[in-house]
Structure formats: C-alpha cells, structure tokens
Design a protein around this motif. Structure first.
Motif, PDB file in Angstrom:
ATOM      1  N   LEU A  25       0.796  -1.132   0.077  1.00 41.05           N
ATOM      2  CA  LEU A  25       0.089   0.076   0.106  1.00 41.05           C
ATOM      3  C   LEU A  25       1.045   1.239   0.056  1.00 41.05           C
ATOM      4  O   LEU A  25       1.905   1.336   0.603  1.00 41.05           O
ATOM      5  N   ALA A  26       0.299   2.290  -0.763  1.00 39.07           N
ATOM      6  CA  ALA A  26       1.225   3.618  -0.611  1.00 39.07           C
ATOM      7  C   ALA A  26       0.249   4.625  -0.447  1.00 39.07           C
ATOM      8  O   ALA A  26      -0.805   4.737  -1.118  1.00 39.07           O
ATOM      9  N   PHE A  27       0.474   5.730   0.440  1.00 39.66           N
ATOM     10  CA  PHE A  27       0.039   6.811   0.691  1.00 39.66           C
ATOM     11  C   PHE A  27       0.739   7.957   0.851  1.00 39.66           C
ATOM     12  O   PHE A  27       1.923   7.846   1.349  1.00 39.66           O
ATOM     13  N   LEU A  28       0.106   9.273   0.795  1.00 43.04           N
ATOM     14  CA  LEU A  28       0.898  10.390   1.204  1.00 43.04           C
ATOM     15  C   LEU A  28       1.354  10.411   2.717  1.00 43.04           C
ATOM     16  O   LEU A  28       0.386  10.021   3.652  1.00 43.04           O
ATOM     17  N   ASP A  29       2.298  10.682   2.936  1.00 38.04           N
ATOM     18  CA  ASP A  29       2.755  11.016   4.394  1.00 38.04           C
ATOM     19  C   ASP A  29       1.933  12.278   4.876  1.00 38.04           C
ATOM     20  O   ASP A  29       1.741  13.274   4.204  1.00 38.04           O
ATOM     21  N   ILE A  30       1.513  12.163   6.006  1.00 36.82           N
ATOM     22  CA  ILE A  30       0.640  13.076   6.939  1.00 36.82           C
ATOM     23  C   ILE A  30       1.275  14.461   7.222  1.00 36.82           C
ATOM     24  O   ILE A  30       1.004  15.495   7.398  1.00 36.82           O
ATOM     25  N   GLY A  31       2.854  14.254   7.340  1.00 37.35           N
ATOM     26  CA  GLY A  31       3.798  15.462   7.663  1.00 37.35           C
ATOM     27  C   GLY A  31       4.876  15.413   6.807  1.00 37.35           C
ATOM     28  O   GLY A  31       5.875  15.200   6.814  1.00 37.35           O
ATOM     29  N   VAL A  33       7.797  16.207   4.232  1.00 35.68           N
ATOM     30  CA  VAL A  33       9.055  17.017   4.252  1.00 35.68           C
ATOM     31  C   VAL A  33       9.575  17.469   2.970  1.00 35.68           C
ATOM     32  O   VAL A  33       9.983  18.543   2.714  1.00 35.68           O
ATOM     33  N   SER A  34       8.739  17.154   1.994  1.00 35.66           N
ATOM     34  CA  SER A  34       8.529  17.801   0.742  1.00 35.66           C
ATOM     35  C   SER A  34       7.125  17.547  -0.124  1.00 35.66           C
ATOM     36  O   SER A  34       6.495  16.836   0.251  1.00 35.66           O
ATOM     37  N   ARG A  35       7.076  18.306  -1.244  1.00 32.55           N
ATOM     38  CA  ARG A  35       5.460  18.009  -1.904  1.00 32.55           C
ATOM     39  C   ARG A  35       5.754  16.465  -2.588  1.00 32.55           C
ATOM     40  O   ARG A  35       6.666  16.294  -3.295  1.00 32.55           O
ATOM     41  N   GLY A  36       4.763  15.752  -2.212  1.00 29.61           N
ATOM     42  CA  GLY A  36       4.732  14.444  -2.787  1.00 29.61           C
ATOM     43  C   GLY A  36       5.252  13.538  -1.740  1.00 29.61           C
ATOM     44  O   GLY A  36       5.457  12.068  -2.144  1.00 29.61           O
ATOM     45  N   HIS A  37       5.860  13.682  -0.758  1.00 29.69           N
ATOM     46  CA  HIS A  37       6.417  12.612   0.262  1.00 29.69           C
ATOM     47  C   HIS A  37       5.330  11.603   0.464  1.00 29.69           C
ATOM     48  O   HIS A  37       4.137  11.943   0.849  1.00 29.69           O
ATOM     49  N   HIS A 100      10.086   5.667   2.990  1.00 27.93           N
ATOM     50  CA  HIS A 100       9.726   6.953   2.517  1.00 27.93           C
ATOM     51  C   HIS A 100      10.325   7.422   1.241  1.00 27.93           C
ATOM     52  O   HIS A 100      11.155   7.193   0.697  1.00 27.93           O
ATOM     53  N   ILE A 101       9.450   7.891   0.212  1.00 24.91           N
ATOM     54  CA  ILE A 101       9.539   8.341  -0.947  1.00 24.91           C
ATOM     55  C   ILE A 101       9.678  10.000  -0.987  1.00 24.91           C
ATOM     56  O   ILE A 101       8.409  10.378  -0.486  1.00 24.91           O
ATOM     57  N   VAL A 102      10.824  10.563  -1.046  1.00 28.63           N
ATOM     58  CA  VAL A 102      11.006  11.946  -0.769  1.00 28.63           C
ATOM     59  C   VAL A 102      11.455  12.566  -1.934  1.00 28.63           C
ATOM     60  O   VAL A 102      12.591  12.395  -2.402  1.00 28.63           O
ATOM     61  N   PRO A 103      10.459  13.518  -2.925  1.00 28.91           N
ATOM     62  CA  PRO A 103      10.766  14.138  -3.905  1.00 28.91           C
ATOM     63  C   PRO A 103      11.855  15.223  -3.406  1.00 28.91           C
ATOM     64  O   PRO A 103      11.505  15.937  -2.481  1.00 28.91           O
ATOM     65  N   ARG A 104      12.757  15.532  -4.206  1.00 22.86           N
ATOM     66  CA  ARG A 104      13.619  16.661  -3.892  1.00 22.86           C
ATOM     67  C   ARG A 104      13.533  17.951  -5.076  1.00 22.86           C
ATOM     68  O   ARG A 104      13.379  17.680  -6.141  1.00 22.86           O
ATOM     69  N   PHE A 105      13.480  19.102  -4.493  1.00 23.75           N
ATOM     70  CA  PHE A 105      13.681  20.223  -5.189  1.00 23.75           C
ATOM     71  C   PHE A 105      14.747  21.160  -4.681  1.00 23.75           C
ATOM     72  O   PHE A 105      15.227  20.985  -3.374  1.00 23.75           O
TER      73      PHE A 105
END
Ligand code: 5GP
Ligand code: ZN
Length: 139
Positions: A25-31, A33-37, A100-105
């Motif tokens: 299962l994959a879902f958006l993190d409630i907190g 650290v970047s957009r799309g985490h 965690h999947i953390v998109p970076r900008f």
C-alpha cells in the motif's frame, strides 16, 4: 493490533491512498518534508525490514519503483530519496516497516547529516567475513 499503519491498511483510519496491490500500500505522508512525500509499506505487519519474507520484499521493491517513478513525474521533482528507518535509534517512529519516497527540489531545505570515516583494510576483511557467515556464503 495497536498499529497505526495496520489500521490504515484495514481501512479503520483514512489515508490519501496512491497505490495498492495484493501485498503493498502507498499513501501520502501526513507530515510531508517535501511535496509528494509518500510512504510505501507491506500490508502484513512487520516492524523491521529484516523481518520481511521474500514475497513481501519483492513486492515492496516493485512498488517502490512504480510509485516513486509516478510521484517524481507528477510533482516534477529534480531528484528523489528513498529513506527507510529500522528501530527507534534509527529514527523509526511507526513500528510497521515503511519506505519514505521524498521528492527533492532545489532549496527544499531537507537534509540529513552524513559523516563519512575511513574504511580500514582490516575492518573491511573482518566485516566481509562476518557478513558472509550470516549470508551463508563465502566470497
Ligand atoms: P518513521 O520516522 O517511522 O520512519 O516515519 C513515520 C512517518 O509516518 C512520518 O513521516 C509521519 O509523518 C508518518 N505518519 C505517522 N502517522 C501517520 C498517519 O496516521 N497517516 C499518515 N499518512 N502518515 C503518518
Ligand atoms: Zn502494523
């Protein structure tokens, strides 16, 4: 079981679901650290990564690639991190395996400290030996 991610898997607590299959299962993190985490996890309860069986490990690996690719394209990220904490000392707050999947900008302000030391030949040999024994193989 009193596990918040098991409750999300069971639909007892809502989430912003991105993806699901028979094992993950994959879902958006409630907190974020970047957009799309987002978080990717096995449906079955396990606390740490080394507790996963081969089928869940395979399914998680495939889901990470699939969901990670979709997220970074959707948010237009320049780069991305996959982070995974095992144990409280390593920063694990929720005791149900998750990545965690953390998109970076550019300028996103997200960072972690990485303090590299020197690997000695002696320790490398000792480590290879000890780990090979655990793997049940010889290099
Ligand atoms: P850990 O520190 O265990 O690797 O990360 C736990 C992550 O789970 C945190 O980033 C936190 O924001 C997220 N989290 C905790 N509770 C919930 C929840 O109820 N819903 C969602 N979507 N994320 C949660
Ligand atoms: Zn759980």
């Amino acid at each position: 079981m009193d596990c918040i991610f098991c409750k999300i898997v069971a639909g007892q607590i809502p989430c912003h679901k991105l993806y699901e299959d028979a094992r993950t299962l994959a879902f958006l993190d409630i907190g974020p650290v970047s957009r799309g985490h987002a978080l990717v996890l096995p449906r079955a309860h396990a606390v740490m990564l080394d507790e996963l069986g081969a089928d869940d490990a395979t399914a998680i690996g495939q889901a990470l690639v699939k969901v990670g690719r979709a997220i970074v394209r959707a948010v237009g990220a320049e780069a991305w991190n996959v982070l995974q904490n095992n144990g409280e000392m390593a920063g694990q707050l929720v005791p149900h395996v998750h990545f965690h999947i953390v998109p970076r900008f550019n300028g996103d302000g997200f960072s972690y400290r990485w303090n590299p030391r020197k690997l000695s030949d002696d320790d490398a040999a000792a480590l290879k030996d000890a780990i090979a024994r655990e793997l049940g193989s010889r290099q």
